[in-house]
Design a protein around this motif. Sequence first.
Motif, mmCIF file in Angstrom:
data_model
loop_
_atom_site.group_PDB
_atom_site.id
_atom_site.type_symbol
_atom_site.label_atom_id
_atom_site.label_comp_id
_atom_site.label_asym_id
_atom_site.label_seq_id
_atom_site.Cartn_x
_atom_site.Cartn_y
_atom_site.Cartn_z
ATOM 1 N N PHE A 86 0.376 -5.140 -39.928
ATOM 2 C CA PHE A 86 -0.523 -6.190 -40.683
ATOM 3 C C PHE A 86 -0.281 -6.171 -42.231
ATOM 4 N N MET A 87 -0.264 -7.178 -42.849
ATOM 5 C CA MET A 87 0.009 -7.311 -44.312
ATOM 6 C C MET A 87 -1.364 -8.341 -44.669
ATOM 7 N N HIS A 136 -9.510 -13.002 -32.418
ATOM 8 C CA HIS A 136 -8.192 -12.814 -32.830
ATOM 9 C C HIS A 136 -7.537 -11.596 -32.179
ATOM 10 N N ASN A 137 -7.883 -11.157 -30.908
ATOM 11 C CA ASN A 137 -7.181 -10.147 -30.292
ATOM 12 C C ASN A 137 -5.912 -10.502 -29.798
ATOM 13 N N GLY A 138 -4.941 -9.617 -29.487
ATOM 14 C CA GLY A 138 -3.430 -9.994 -29.175
ATOM 15 C C GLY A 138 -3.374 -10.684 -27.723
ATOM 16 N N TYR A 173 -6.584 -1.775 -33.175
ATOM 17 C CA TYR A 173 -5.952 -0.587 -32.299
ATOM 18 C C TYR A 173 -5.014 -1.267 -31.371
ATOM 19 N N GLY A 174 -3.834 -0.234 -31.086
ATOM 20 C CA GLY A 174 -2.737 -0.657 -30.283
ATOM 21 C C GLY A 174 -2.864 -0.717 -28.684
ATOM 22 N N LEU A 193 -8.567 -8.361 -33.754
ATOM 23 C CA LEU A 193 -7.337 -8.007 -34.191
ATOM 24 C C LEU A 193 -6.648 -6.758 -33.273
ATOM 25 N N ASN A 194 -7.180 -6.609 -32.178
ATOM 26 C CA ASN A 194 -6.438 -5.457 -31.225
ATOM 27 C C ASN A 194 -5.231 -5.896 -30.478
#
Length: 444
Positions: A75-76, A188-190, A141-142, A167-168
């Motif tokens: 992430f940037m 916005h989760n993968g 989290y990945g 954002l996971n």
Amino acid sequence: MLCLKKGVHRAQAVRPRARQHFHGEGETVLNGSLLLERFTREERYWVARSQLQRVAQHGECLPSAPACNHPQAVFMDDKPMTRVPSKDALATGEFYVDYASGRIFLVDDPTVHKVEVTIAGFAFESSAADVLIDNLTVEKYGSRAQKGAIHAREGLRWVIENCVAQLNSGAGISVGTGTRVRGCDVHHNGQIGIEGEGKDILIDGNRIWSNNIYGFDPEWEAGGVKIAISNGVTFRGNRVTDNNGVGLWCDIECRNVLFEDNFVENNLYSGIFHEISFNAVIRRNVVRHNGRGRGWFWYADILVAASEGVEVTGNTVTIEPGGCGIMLIDQGRRSEKGATYKTRNNTIHANEMTFEGAPCAGGASDTKRGEENFSIISTGNNQFDGNTYRVRGTSGPTRFVWGRDVTDWAGFRRRGLERNGRLLLDESPEGLPPKPGTESMPSR
């Protein structure tokens, strides 16, 4: 109760014990990433050392996003970068991981930005019973596909309330038997917002939006919510919008399912989808502008496929040009044990559909003559009656479908459907003039 202090807590992975309560005191963030702060310049690249190890890939990606199922992310300034398979392909907004040398490559100058890399696979996961998690943000989290950053699938009676899951890499939240997810903001989760399986599952009063940011194939599993192989599932009062896939989906042997009082809008695939399953009620939902990512009669706001015993009633549906309102579809699909799923005993009544283009609704067969389910739409006690179809304008031929025949309003009624239904043009009780004749429906 375990009170988690305000602030950002990085790379924490918790395995709850039975009856533990995790409460955020306010602005509490569990962040599954670490900061990348030491970059060096190598030719056109910015390079940072990392401890990332290869992990197994899981899930099916769209051709446009071949690396979607790598759970490690960069992430940037809190925006996910796009992973590419080779260093030479790097462009702005992208990253490449060289596992052999333990390095991450960028072309964007990171020196004036916050750069993070996922390091932890989950925030909460265990098989414990009666866990309560509330008032927390869980992010970056990945988690791999079909696994949540909050992972309750193997637990019993977890309650997840007033949380943010964002954002996971895979799912934001995974549910299991007895799980309650209430008042959460899941976005916005993968791969997907919420997924799971079990008995007695409640998903109530959540915002579930803009999930599948990494480009998983929605026909595999991606979008807002997907529950499978479950009994006693309630989706109530959720706001489900802008997901890159189905909005609310119960699939594979779901039974006793209630979709009630949800607002479902602008999802790439169907807004509400009940597939190869049984016994459901879909009622009082507002469903708008869903399904444009698919063609044929799959382009529908509410879709019941290869399922039986479903009542669809009291819904308010707005259909964009080219789409269909409420659809039954039968494909002659078989279960793992070899039995054929039947699209039968489904009742669609007292719904209000407003079409911004030409009207489209009914029951479609995607089977061939001679197959077991060829006539199941018309012989399987499926009913459309008492629905209202409002037409603001037309942008193509009227499509009322029954079995393999596409017809007009008059032809639909001649088949014994919509005896008490109404087709209205611009609020006028006279309705649309019927178009003569019918045409054979091509396969999708």
